[in-house]
Motif scaffolding. Sequence first.
Motif, PDB file in Angstrom:
ATOM      1  N   ALA A  90      -2.921  55.732  62.007  1.00 39.81           N
ATOM      2  CA  ALA A  90      -3.415  55.742  63.386  1.00 39.81           C
ATOM      3  C   ALA A  90      -4.630  54.825  63.499  1.00 39.81           C
ATOM      4  N   PRO A  91      -4.838  54.224  64.665  1.00 38.78           N
ATOM      5  CA  PRO A  91      -5.958  53.289  64.831  1.00 38.78           C
ATOM      6  C   PRO A  91      -7.320  53.955  64.679  1.00 38.78           C
ATOM      7  N   THR A  92      -7.390  55.250  64.896  1.00 45.25           N
ATOM      8  CA  THR A  92      -8.660  55.952  64.769  1.00 45.25           C
ATOM      9  C   THR A  92      -9.099  56.100  63.319  1.00 45.25           C
ATOM     10  N   ALA A  93      -8.200  55.864  62.372  1.00 50.40           N
ATOM     11  CA  ALA A  93      -8.520  56.039  60.962  1.00 50.40           C
ATOM     12  C   ALA A  93      -9.449  54.950  60.441  1.00 50.40           C
ATOM     13  N   GLY A  94      -9.335  53.749  60.951  1.00 49.76           N
ATOM     14  CA  GLY A  94     -10.218  52.667  60.526  1.00 49.76           C
ATOM     15  C   GLY A  94      -9.666  51.838  59.386  1.00 49.76           C
ATOM     16  N   LEU A  95     -10.248  50.682  59.249  1.00 53.49           N
ATOM     17  CA  LEU A  95      -9.818  49.701  58.259  1.00 53.49           C
ATOM     18  C   LEU A  95     -10.038  50.185  56.827  1.00 53.49           C
ATOM     19  N   GLU A  96     -11.111  50.914  56.583  1.00 53.61           N
ATOM     20  CA  GLU A  96     -11.373  51.426  55.237  1.00 53.61           C
ATOM     21  C   GLU A  96     -10.239  52.325  54.761  1.00 53.61           C
ATOM     22  N   ALA A  97      -9.722  53.144  55.663  1.00 58.86           N
ATOM     23  CA  ALA A  97      -8.616  54.036  55.318  1.00 58.86           C
ATOM     24  C   ALA A  97      -7.357  53.234  55.003  1.00 58.86           C
ATOM     25  N   LEU A  98      -7.108  52.182  55.766  1.00 58.84           N
ATOM     26  CA  LEU A  98      -5.949  51.325  55.528  1.00 58.84           C
ATOM     27  C   LEU A  98      -6.027  50.706  54.132  1.00 58.84           C
ATOM     28  N   PHE A  99      -7.201  50.190  53.770  1.00 60.32           N
ATOM     29  CA  PHE A  99      -7.379  49.601  52.444  1.00 60.32           C
ATOM     30  C   PHE A  99      -7.232  50.653  51.344  1.00 60.32           C
ATOM     31  N   ALA A 142      19.154  51.171  49.131  1.00 54.28           N
ATOM     32  CA  ALA A 142      20.134  51.190  50.221  1.00 54.28           C
ATOM     33  C   ALA A 142      19.518  51.570  51.565  1.00 54.28           C
ATOM     34  N   GLY A 143      18.209  51.814  51.574  1.00 49.77           N
ATOM     35  CA  GLY A 143      17.543  52.171  52.820  1.00 49.77           C
ATOM     36  C   GLY A 143      17.549  53.658  53.137  1.00 49.77           C
ATOM     37  N   ARG A 144      18.001  54.478  52.177  1.00 50.65           N
ATOM     38  CA  ARG A 144      17.999  55.927  52.388  1.00 50.65           C
ATOM     39  C   ARG A 144      16.594  56.481  52.193  1.00 50.65           C
ATOM     40  N   LEU A 145      16.224  57.416  53.048  1.00 54.67           N
ATOM     41  CA  LEU A 145      14.913  58.054  52.963  1.00 54.67           C
ATOM     42  C   LEU A 145      14.861  58.965  51.743  1.00 54.67           C
ATOM     43  N   LEU A 146      13.882  58.734  50.879  1.00 53.93           N
ATOM     44  CA  LEU A 146      13.698  59.569  49.694  1.00 53.93           C
ATOM     45  C   LEU A 146      12.700  60.688  49.934  1.00 53.93           C
ATOM     46  N   LEU A 147      11.609  60.359  50.612  1.00 55.36           N
ATOM     47  CA  LEU A 147      10.552  61.339  50.849  1.00 55.36           C
ATOM     48  C   LEU A 147       9.725  60.889  52.041  1.00 55.36           C
ATOM     49  N   ALA A 148       9.318  61.843  52.849  1.00 55.47           N
ATOM     50  CA  ALA A 148       8.434  61.563  53.988  1.00 55.47           C
ATOM     51  C   ALA A 148       7.369  62.647  54.033  1.00 55.47           C
ATOM     52  N   GLN A 149       6.124  62.230  54.207  1.00 60.09           N
ATOM     53  CA  GLN A 149       5.020  63.169  54.367  1.00 60.09           C
ATOM     54  C   GLN A 149       4.092  62.641  55.446  1.00 60.09           C
ATOM     55  N   ALA A 150       3.463  63.548  56.145  1.00 56.77           N
ATOM     56  CA  ALA A 150       2.525  63.165  57.200  1.00 56.77           C
ATOM     57  C   ALA A 150       1.236  63.947  57.012  1.00 56.77           C
ATOM     58  N   TYR A 151       0.155  63.315  57.416  1.00 57.07           N
ATOM     59  CA  TYR A 151      -1.175  63.908  57.281  1.00 57.07           C
ATOM     60  C   TYR A 151      -1.892  63.747  58.611  1.00 57.07           C
ATOM     61  N   ARG A 152      -2.504  64.818  59.073  1.00 58.93           N
ATOM     62  CA  ARG A 152      -3.276  64.740  60.297  1.00 58.93           C
ATOM     63  C   ARG A 152      -4.724  65.011  59.952  1.00 58.93           C
ATOM     64  N   ARG A 153      -5.574  64.673  60.839  1.00 58.50           N
ATOM     65  CA  ARG A 153      -6.965  64.912  60.565  1.00 58.50           C
ATOM     66  C   ARG A 153      -7.614  65.693  61.674  1.00 58.50           C
ATOM     67  N   GLY A 154      -8.502  66.397  61.167  1.00 56.86           N
ATOM     68  CA  GLY A 154      -9.809  66.451  61.612  1.00 56.86           C
ATOM     69  C   GLY A 154     -10.501  65.207  61.113  1.00 56.86           C
ATOM     70  N   GLY A 155     -10.065  64.598  60.019  1.00 54.72           N
ATOM     71  CA  GLY A 155     -10.798  63.522  59.378  1.00 54.72           C
ATOM     72  C   GLY A 155     -10.218  62.156  59.609  1.00 54.72           C
ATOM     73  N   LEU A 156     -10.526  61.254  58.720  1.00 55.07           N
ATOM     74  CA  LEU A 156     -10.120  59.856  58.791  1.00 55.07           C
ATOM     75  C   LEU A 156     -10.616  59.160  60.051  1.00 55.07           C
ATOM     76  N   LYS A 157     -11.727  59.575  60.568  1.00 52.89           N
ATOM     77  CA  LYS A 157     -12.238  58.966  61.776  1.00 52.89           C
ATOM     78  C   LYS A 157     -13.107  57.766  61.424  1.00 52.89           C
ATOM     79  N   HIS A 158     -12.807  56.649  62.009  1.00 56.79           N
ATOM     80  CA  HIS A 158     -13.599  55.445  61.763  1.00 56.79           C
ATOM     81  C   HIS A 158     -14.866  55.565  62.584  1.00 56.79           C
ATOM     82  N   GLY A 159     -16.003  55.490  61.921  1.00 54.19           N
ATOM     83  CA  GLY A 159     -17.211  55.722  62.646  1.00 54.19           C
ATOM     84  C   GLY A 159     -18.119  54.578  62.611  1.00 54.19           C
TER      85      GLY A 159
END
Length: 109
Positions: free
Chosen positions: A41-50, A92-109
């Motif tokens: 998400a864009p709110t996570a910030g560049l540091e999180a992306l890296f 072959a493009g088959r999904l092996l595993l999917a996980q999602a994470y939400r925050r209270g955190g990862l806010k770019h400040g």
Amino acid sequence: MDCQDLPDHPAAAGLAARRFADALAVHALLAHTARLEATLAPTAGLEALFAVEQALDLAWPAAAPACEMIWATEAAPQTRTPTLALRAFDEAGRLLLAQAYRRGGLKHG
């Protein structure tokens, strides 16, 4: 897709990516992973992306699989959209595993 909570700092995204790779290893899927998709998400910030990119690169004993890093450009409703979504696919493009994470955190400040 399971949605887990993340702490409130960019390094948490890297930890989440590492746990995702560990889950692939536990299920003997690491060697079968041909492509990774990480959406942040864009709110996570560049540091999180890296941090995500570095954690995924370091998780593989040999060269990491192809990795598509997606940094969303517009915020979605926080109740529905995770801050970080990771998906692994086989050759072959088959999904092996999917996980999602939400925050209270990862806010770019």
